[in-house]
Design a protein around this motif. Structure first.
Motif, PDB file in Angstrom:
ATOM      1  N   GLY A   9       0.823  -1.202   0.000  1.00 15.63           N
ATOM      2  CA  GLY A   9       0.000   0.000   0.000  1.00 15.63           C
ATOM      3  C   GLY A   9       0.853   1.245   0.000  1.00 15.63           C
ATOM      4  N   GLN A  10       0.273   2.329   0.451  1.00 13.64           N
ATOM      5  CA  GLN A  10       0.925   3.635   0.444  1.00 13.64           C
ATOM      6  C   GLN A  10       0.858   4.249   1.836  1.00 13.64           C
ATOM      7  OE1 GLN A  10       2.240   5.133  -2.591  1.00 13.64           O
ATOM      8  NE2 GLN A  10       1.984   3.008  -3.239  1.00 13.64           N
ATOM      9  N   GLN A  26      -6.228   3.281 -14.244  1.00 17.67           N
ATOM     10  CA  GLN A  26      -6.968   2.331 -13.416  1.00 17.67           C
ATOM     11  C   GLN A  26      -6.471   2.322 -11.967  1.00 17.67           C
ATOM     12  OE1 GLN A  26      -9.751   0.487 -14.566  1.00 17.67           O
ATOM     13  NE2 GLN A  26      -9.407   2.057 -16.127  1.00 17.67           N
ATOM     14  N   LEU A  27      -7.424   2.194 -11.041  1.00 17.71           N
ATOM     15  CA  LEU A  27      -7.116   2.071  -9.616  1.00 17.71           C
ATOM     16  C   LEU A  27      -7.184   0.605  -9.221  1.00 17.71           C
ATOM     17  CD1 LEU A  27      -9.334   5.022  -8.297  1.00 17.71           C
ATOM     18  CD2 LEU A  27      -6.906   5.087  -8.909  1.00 17.71           C
ATOM     19  N   PHE A  28      -6.399   0.227  -8.206  1.00 18.69           N
ATOM     20  CA  PHE A  28      -6.401  -1.168  -7.774  1.00 18.69           C
ATOM     21  C   PHE A  28      -6.041  -1.229  -6.294  1.00 18.69           C
ATOM     22  CE2 PHE A  28      -2.535  -0.024 -10.024  1.00 18.69           C
ATOM     23  CZ  PHE A  28      -1.537  -0.266  -9.089  1.00 18.69           C
ATOM     24  N   LYS A  29      -6.166  -2.404  -5.719  1.00 18.32           N
ATOM     25  CA  LYS A  29      -6.066  -2.608  -4.277  1.00 18.32           C
ATOM     26  C   LYS A  29      -4.764  -2.095  -3.678  1.00 18.32           C
ATOM     27  CE  LYS A  29      -6.386  -6.317  -0.832  1.00 18.32           C
ATOM     28  NZ  LYS A  29      -6.590  -7.773  -0.628  1.00 18.32           N
ATOM     29  N   GLY A  30      -3.640  -2.298  -4.326  1.00 20.80           N
ATOM     30  CA  GLY A  30      -2.348  -1.910  -3.767  1.00 20.80           C
ATOM     31  C   GLY A  30      -2.119  -0.411  -3.661  1.00 20.80           C
ATOM     32  N   LEU A  31      -3.088   0.395  -4.098  1.00 21.41           N
ATOM     33  CA  LEU A  31      -2.936   1.850  -4.032  1.00 21.41           C
ATOM     34  C   LEU A  31      -3.531   2.452  -2.761  1.00 21.41           C
ATOM     35  CD1 LEU A  31      -3.776   2.853  -7.718  1.00 21.41           C
ATOM     36  CD2 LEU A  31      -1.511   2.619  -6.664  1.00 21.41           C
ATOM     37  N   SER A  32      -4.085   1.641  -1.881  1.00 24.96           N
ATOM     38  CA  SER A  32      -4.675   2.163  -0.644  1.00 24.96           C
ATOM     39  C   SER A  32      -3.649   2.979   0.130  1.00 24.96           C
ATOM     40  CB  SER A  32      -5.189   1.024   0.229  1.00 24.96           C
ATOM     41  OG  SER A  32      -6.277   0.371  -0.376  1.00 24.96           O
ATOM     42  N   GLY A  33      -4.039   4.161   0.543  1.00 26.68           N
ATOM     43  CA  GLY A  33      -3.135   5.069   1.245  1.00 26.68           C
ATOM     44  C   GLY A  33      -2.578   6.161   0.347  1.00 26.68           C
ATOM     45  N   SER A  34      -2.871   6.102  -0.957  1.00 23.29           N
ATOM     46  CA  SER A  34      -2.390   7.126  -1.884  1.00 23.29           C
ATOM     47  C   SER A  34      -3.038   8.473  -1.576  1.00 23.29           C
ATOM     48  CB  SER A  34      -2.706   6.734  -3.327  1.00 23.29           C
ATOM     49  OG  SER A  34      -2.043   5.538  -3.691  1.00 23.29           O
ATOM     50  N   MET A  93      -8.764   4.887   0.277  1.00 22.80           N
ATOM     51  CA  MET A  93      -8.923   3.844   1.286  1.00 22.80           C
ATOM     52  C   MET A  93      -9.271   2.482   0.693  1.00 22.80           C
ATOM     53  SD  MET A  93      -8.182   5.628   3.907  1.00 22.80           S
ATOM     54  CE  MET A  93      -8.567   4.530   5.266  1.00 22.80           C
ATOM     55  N   SER A  94      -9.984   2.470  -0.431  1.00 20.98           N
ATOM     56  CA  SER A  94     -10.369   1.181  -1.013  1.00 20.98           C
ATOM     57  C   SER A  94     -10.738   1.363  -2.476  1.00 20.98           C
ATOM     58  CB  SER A  94     -11.560   0.572  -0.251  1.00 20.98           C
ATOM     59  OG  SER A  94     -12.694   1.404  -0.345  1.00 20.98           O
TER      60      SER A  94
END
Length: 364
Positions: A38-39, A157-165, A178-179
């Protein structure tokens, strides 16, 4: 001797500089690896560096690896310190990464005017190699707590590993991703002002901050309470001694309301007097008499309705801190027949959660 002009390298340097200027408007960012990828946002306090990230990215881990978003990809470690409402957590950061830690927080940002006109934004994130990614998004919904984001193209595209960006609009932070819905690809971001409001005690901000756009003039004394009666509740009291009616009974000054925190959210609905709409702009939560203080609610939301049933509109959310005898929650003036208190969490007591009173001050 002629100097060779390396166009790809120059373009890469320009992109790094542009990304750096865009990120300078907010906290520094880092790639984080713990329970998930995540981020994290890097913020400073009293000379120390801290990483803010969604709790679900940490999962059950107490340690995380961090990579900074700059040339050289500086490394760092993160040790979990504290978790907060709305899926936020804070880690103490160490290592070379801390040299690029963001500045200290000084105030809760006022985003109302910006979000009222913004229809697009940028999601910025750090890759595992330290490079910066920027994804253009459309703001599809602006709420009091969350923002909804839709990618503007297949390349965004957005995806799960970007949470916290970090989410930016006009180069200002407006949210923390967040999601991401795996079916629609839409993202949900916690508003940046709401996040800072939750984190402010940790970073040394005053315990009570009212944004300029939400100030209203109310009677802050205890003599004019417009709360009529508690007409609905989602959790039964521990006993008749701790019934919900205690919250608005002017004849009883030492009674409290307690329920068992077996499921969240817990909801209470207070009807205003006279079976008519009143203009309200604040609600006071009173915790005097609730012991131990870990029984006080933590994260909450205030909703209003001008209808006899349904019609709920959220107007404010926040956190009630254990060192506060009471908390005046102000919002923009609105006409209402009923006000709902929705409690999302408590301070750790698994036996009971409660308050000693709810007051609705009259407008001056």
């Amino acid at each position: 001797m002629k100097t060779r002009f390396d166009l790809p390298a120059c373009l890469a340097l320009v992109m790094i500089c542009i990304a750096g200027r865009a990120l300078a408007a907010g906290p520094a960012q880092a790639y984080l690896r713990a329970g998930e990828h995540g981020q994290a946002l890097l913020m400073s306090r009293l000379g120390e560096c801290y990483a803010v990230t969604p709790k679900h990215v940490i999962a059950d881990e107490l340690f995380a690896t961090l990579v900074g978003g700059s040339p050289g990809a500086p490394q760092g470690d993160g040790d979990l310190l504290q978790t907060f409402g709305y899926d936020l957590s804070i880690l103490r950061a160490s290592g070379e990464l801390t040299r690029q830690c963001g500045g200290a927080l000084t105030a809760v940002p006022a985003l109302g005017q910006l979000l009222a006109t913004a229809d697009s934004g940028v999601v910025t994130s750090v890759n595992g190699d330290g490079s910066i990614s920027r994804r253009s998004v459309t703001l599809t919904d602006v709420g009091l707590i969350y923002l909804r984001l839709r990618p503007r193209s297949m390349d965004d595209q957005l995806f799960k590993g970007l949470s916290g960006s970090l989410v930016l609009a006009d180069q200002q932070p407006i949210g923390i991703l967040m999601s991401v819905d795996p079916e629609t690809g839409e993202g949900r971001a916690l508003r940046y002002d709401r996040a800072i409001e939750i984190l402010r005690p940790f970073f040394g901000l005053p315990a009570s901050v009212v944004r300029e756009e939400e100030k209203s003039t109310v009677d802050t004394g205890s003599g004019s309470n417009m709360a009529g009666e508690v007409v609905e509740w989602s959790a039964p009291p521990l006993s008749a001694e701790y019934r919900a009616a205690n919250l608005v009974d002017p004849r009883e000054t030492e009674t409290i309301w307690l329920v068992r925190p077996e499921g969240f959210p817990i909801e209470l609905v207070v009807a205003l007097p006279g079976d008519k709409a009143h203009v309200v702009s604040a609600l006071r939560l009173v915790g005097n008499g609730v012991e131990p203080k870990t029984r006080l609610p933590r994260d909450f939301e205030i909703l209003v309705s001008n209808a006899d049933t349904g019609g709920w509109i959220p107007v404010r959310s926040g956190s009630y801190f254990k060192n506060e005898a009471d908390k005046l929650v102000e919002f923009a003036p609105v006409r209402a027949r009923r006000i709902m208190l929705r409690i999302y969490s408590h301070w750790g007591d698994t036996e009971a959660i409660g308050l000693s009173g709810i007051e609705i001050p009259a407008l001056q």
